[in-house]
Write a protein that holds these residues in place. Structure first.
Motif, PDB file in Angstrom:
ATOM      1  N   ALA A   7      13.684  44.774  -5.879  1.00 48.13           N
ATOM      2  CA  ALA A   7      12.758  43.906  -6.604  1.00 48.13           C
ATOM      3  C   ALA A   7      12.529  44.421  -8.024  1.00 48.13           C
ATOM      4  CB  ALA A   7      11.431  43.807  -5.858  1.00 48.13           C
ATOM      5  N   VAL A   8      12.350  45.726  -8.179  1.00 47.28           N
ATOM      6  CA  VAL A   8      12.160  46.324  -9.503  1.00 47.28           C
ATOM      7  C   VAL A   8      13.418  46.101 -10.357  1.00 47.28           C
ATOM      8  CG1 VAL A   8      11.884  48.515 -10.742  1.00 47.28           C
ATOM      9  CG2 VAL A   8      10.422  47.988  -8.791  1.00 47.28           C
ATOM     10  N   LEU A   9      14.590  46.259  -9.770  1.00 45.97           N
ATOM     11  CA  LEU A   9      15.843  46.035 -10.483  1.00 45.97           C
ATOM     12  C   LEU A   9      15.950  44.586 -10.961  1.00 45.97           C
ATOM     13  CD1 LEU A   9      18.639  47.087 -11.380  1.00 45.97           C
ATOM     14  CD2 LEU A   9      19.489  46.307  -9.161  1.00 45.97           C
ATOM     15  N   LEU A  10      15.650  43.662 -10.094  1.00 38.19           N
ATOM     16  CA  LEU A  10      15.713  42.242 -10.462  1.00 38.19           C
ATOM     17  C   LEU A  10      14.726  41.905 -11.574  1.00 38.19           C
ATOM     18  CD1 LEU A  10      16.152  40.519  -6.989  1.00 38.19           C
ATOM     19  CD2 LEU A  10      17.838  40.745  -8.811  1.00 38.19           C
ATOM     20  N   VAL A  11      13.513  42.413 -11.470  1.00 35.59           N
ATOM     21  CA  VAL A  11      12.510  42.154 -12.512  1.00 35.59           C
ATOM     22  C   VAL A  11      12.954  42.783 -13.825  1.00 35.59           C
ATOM     23  CG1 VAL A  11      10.140  42.657 -13.223  1.00 35.59           C
ATOM     24  CG2 VAL A  11      10.597  41.832 -10.916  1.00 35.59           C
ATOM     25  N   SER A  12      13.523  43.986 -13.777  1.00 37.28           N
ATOM     26  CA  SER A  12      14.000  44.655 -14.996  1.00 37.28           C
ATOM     27  C   SER A  12      15.106  43.857 -15.667  1.00 37.28           C
ATOM     28  CB  SER A  12      14.503  46.062 -14.662  1.00 37.28           C
ATOM     29  OG  SER A  12      13.474  46.845 -14.149  1.00 37.28           O
ATOM     30  N   VAL A  13      16.053  43.370 -14.894  1.00 33.64           N
ATOM     31  CA  VAL A  13      17.148  42.572 -15.447  1.00 33.64           C
ATOM     32  C   VAL A  13      16.595  41.283 -16.060  1.00 33.64           C
ATOM     33  CG1 VAL A  13      19.195  41.213 -14.828  1.00 33.64           C
ATOM     34  CG2 VAL A  13      18.922  43.541 -13.964  1.00 33.64           C
ATOM     35  N   ALA A  14      15.646  40.663 -15.404  1.00 31.75           N
ATOM     36  CA  ALA A  14      15.044  39.441 -15.929  1.00 31.75           C
ATOM     37  C   ALA A  14      14.320  39.709 -17.245  1.00 31.75           C
ATOM     38  CB  ALA A  14      14.091  38.840 -14.908  1.00 31.75           C
ATOM     39  N   LEU A  15      13.590  40.803 -17.332  1.00 35.05           N
ATOM     40  CA  LEU A  15      12.861  41.142 -18.554  1.00 35.05           C
ATOM     41  C   LEU A  15      13.814  41.455 -19.710  1.00 35.05           C
ATOM     42  CD1 LEU A  15       9.873  43.249 -17.195  1.00 35.05           C
ATOM     43  CD2 LEU A  15       9.826  40.924 -18.107  1.00 35.05           C
ATOM     44  N   VAL A  16      14.900  42.160 -19.425  1.00 38.60           N
ATOM     45  CA  VAL A  16      15.894  42.448 -20.465  1.00 38.60           C
ATOM     46  C   VAL A  16      16.530  41.136 -20.949  1.00 38.60           C
ATOM     47  CG1 VAL A  16      18.147  43.526 -20.912  1.00 38.60           C
ATOM     48  CG2 VAL A  16      16.347  44.810 -19.758  1.00 38.60           C
ATOM     49  N   GLY A  17      16.831  40.250 -20.047  1.00 37.32           N
ATOM     50  CA  GLY A  17      17.388  38.944 -20.414  1.00 37.32           C
ATOM     51  C   GLY A  17      16.428  38.135 -21.264  1.00 37.32           C
ATOM     52  N   MET A  18      15.162  38.164 -20.902  1.00 37.07           N
ATOM     53  CA  MET A  18      14.163  37.435 -21.697  1.00 37.07           C
ATOM     54  C   MET A  18      14.015  38.035 -23.086  1.00 37.07           C
ATOM     55  SD  MET A  18      11.304  36.507 -18.779  1.00 37.07           S
ATOM     56  CE  MET A  18      10.012  36.505 -19.950  1.00 37.07           C
TER      57      MET A  18
END
Length: 139
Positions: A7-18
Protein backbone atom coordinates in the motif's frame (compact mmCIF):
# COMPACT_ATOMS: atom_id res chain seq x y z
CA UNK A 1 2.86 -6.37 7.16
CA UNK A 2 3.35 -7.09 3.43
CA UNK A 3 0.00 -5.49 2.67
CA UNK A 4 1.12 -2.25 4.36
CA UNK A 5 4.37 -2.19 2.34
CA UNK A 6 2.47 -2.76 -0.91
CA UNK A 7 0.00 0.00 0.00
CA UNK A 8 2.84 2.42 0.85
CA UNK A 9 4.54 1.56 -2.46
CA UNK A 10 1.37 2.19 -4.44
CA UNK A 11 0.71 5.51 -2.69
CA UNK A 12 4.35 6.56 -3.26
CA UNK A 13 4.15 5.77 -6.98
CA UNK A 14 0.87 7.68 -7.24
CA UNK A 15 2.34 10.73 -5.47
CA UNK A 16 5.43 10.73 -7.71
CA UNK A 17 3.18 10.52 -10.77
CA UNK A 18 1.06 13.41 -9.53
CA UNK A 19 4.17 15.52 -8.90
CA UNK A 20 5.43 14.84 -12.43
CA UNK A 21 2.03 15.74 -13.84
CA UNK A 22 2.03 19.00 -11.87
CA UNK A 23 5.52 19.89 -13.16
CA UNK A 24 4.43 19.25 -16.75
CA UNK A 25 1.31 21.31 -16.20
CA UNK A 26 3.40 24.28 -15.04
CA UNK A 27 5.60 24.03 -18.15
CA UNK A 28 2.56 24.01 -20.41
CA UNK A 29 1.04 26.93 -18.52
CA UNK A 30 4.11 29.01 -19.44
CA UNK A 31 3.66 27.96 -23.07
CA UNK A 32 0.01 29.04 -22.93
CA UNK A 33 1.01 32.37 -21.42
CA UNK A 34 3.37 33.01 -24.34
CA UNK A 35 0.65 32.17 -26.90
CA UNK A 36 -1.79 34.47 -25.12
CA UNK A 37 0.76 37.28 -24.95
CA UNK A 38 1.50 36.85 -28.68
CA UNK A 39 -2.20 36.97 -29.55
CA UNK A 40 -2.64 40.09 -27.41
CA UNK A 41 0.36 41.76 -29.05
CA UNK A 42 -1.07 41.09 -32.52
CA UNK A 43 -4.55 42.32 -31.57
CA UNK A 44 -3.09 45.43 -29.99
CA UNK A 45 -1.00 46.09 -33.11
CA UNK A 46 -4.03 45.86 -35.39
CA UNK A 47 -6.05 48.11 -33.09
CA UNK A 48 -3.26 50.68 -33.14
CA UNK A 49 -3.16 50.64 -36.95
CA UNK A 50 -6.98 50.87 -37.21
CA UNK A 51 -7.13 53.81 -34.83
CA UNK A 52 -4.19 55.64 -36.41
CA UNK A 53 -4.68 55.16 -40.13
CA UNK A 54 -6.42 57.80 -42.22
CA UNK A 55 -7.74 55.92 -45.27
CA UNK A 56 -7.49 58.92 -47.57
CA UNK A 57 -3.94 60.04 -46.72
CA UNK A 58 -2.03 57.27 -44.90
CA UNK A 59 -0.32 54.42 -46.71
CA UNK A 60 -0.41 51.15 -44.83
CA UNK A 61 3.22 50.58 -45.82
CA UNK A 62 4.07 53.33 -43.28
CA UNK A 63 3.31 50.69 -40.63
CA UNK A 64 5.85 48.12 -41.86
CA UNK A 65 8.24 47.00 -39.14
CA UNK A 66 11.19 44.70 -39.79
CA UNK A 67 11.76 41.87 -37.31
CA UNK A 68 12.29 43.37 -33.85
CA UNK A 69 12.88 41.25 -30.74
CA UNK A 70 12.03 41.95 -27.10
CA UNK A 71 15.23 42.94 -25.34
CA UNK A 72 16.83 44.43 -28.47
CA UNK A 73 16.87 48.02 -29.67
CA UNK A 74 13.67 49.11 -31.39
CA UNK A 75 14.26 51.23 -34.53
CA UNK A 76 13.65 54.90 -33.81
CA UNK A 77 11.65 55.52 -36.98
CA UNK A 78 8.28 54.32 -38.16
CA UNK A 79 4.76 54.36 -36.81
CA UNK A 80 4.89 50.81 -35.44
CA UNK A 81 8.25 51.43 -33.75
CA UNK A 82 6.68 54.12 -31.58
CA UNK A 83 3.71 51.89 -30.76
CA UNK A 84 5.91 48.88 -29.94
CA UNK A 85 8.19 50.91 -27.67
CA UNK A 86 5.15 52.15 -25.71
CA UNK A 87 3.63 48.65 -25.61
CA UNK A 88 6.79 47.07 -24.22
CA UNK A 89 7.41 49.95 -21.79
CA UNK A 90 4.17 49.01 -20.03
CA UNK A 91 6.00 46.04 -18.53
CA UNK A 92 2.92 43.82 -18.16
CA UNK A 93 2.94 42.31 -21.64
CA UNK A 94 4.12 38.82 -20.53
CA UNK A 95 6.46 38.41 -23.50
CA UNK A 96 9.71 36.57 -22.83
CA UNK A 97 13.06 38.00 -23.94
CA UNK A 98 13.78 36.99 -27.52
CA UNK A 99 10.14 37.16 -28.64
CA UNK A 100 10.14 38.85 -32.06
CA UNK A 101 7.50 40.80 -34.00
CA UNK A 102 7.34 41.51 -37.71
CA UNK A 103 4.75 43.74 -39.43
CA UNK A 104 4.26 43.62 -43.22
CA UNK A 105 1.63 45.80 -44.86
CA UNK A 106 0.72 46.35 -48.48
CA UNK A 107 -1.84 48.71 -50.01
CA UNK A 108 -4.89 47.15 -48.32
CA UNK A 109 -3.88 44.68 -45.61
CA UNK A 110 -1.32 43.99 -42.90
CA UNK A 111 0.18 40.80 -41.55
CA UNK A 112 1.66 40.66 -38.05
CA UNK A 113 3.87 37.73 -37.05
CA UNK A 114 5.14 36.99 -33.54
CA UNK A 115 7.88 34.39 -33.00
CA UNK A 116 9.09 32.96 -29.69
CA UNK A 117 10.96 30.01 -28.19
CA UNK A 118 8.45 27.44 -26.93
CA UNK A 119 10.82 24.60 -26.03
CA UNK A 120 9.79 24.70 -22.37
CA UNK A 121 6.32 23.41 -23.24
CA UNK A 122 5.45 19.81 -24.11
CA UNK A 123 6.69 19.19 -27.63
CA UNK A 124 7.31 22.92 -28.07
CA UNK A 125 9.38 24.21 -30.95
CA UNK A 126 12.42 26.45 -30.71
CA UNK A 127 10.73 28.79 -33.17
CA UNK A 128 6.98 28.89 -32.55
CA UNK A 129 5.04 31.56 -34.42
CA UNK A 130 1.60 33.09 -34.61
CA UNK A 131 0.60 35.06 -37.72
CA UNK A 132 -2.57 37.06 -38.33
CA UNK A 133 -3.65 39.09 -41.35
CA UNK A 134 -6.31 41.77 -41.58
CA UNK A 135 -7.71 43.89 -44.39
CA UNK A 136 -7.54 47.44 -43.12
CA UNK A 137 -8.47 49.43 -46.21
CA UNK A 138 -11.19 48.83 -48.77
CA UNK A 139 -10.02 47.85 -52.25
Amino acid sequence: MVEVLVAVLLVSVALVGMAALQAQSLKNMNSTLQRTAAAHLIASGFEYIRSDVNPSTTSLTDYNLPMVCVGSTIPATGKMSTWLARYLAGGTHGLQAGTCIDVNCDAAQCQITVRWNDQKGSGGLSSQQLTESARLKPL
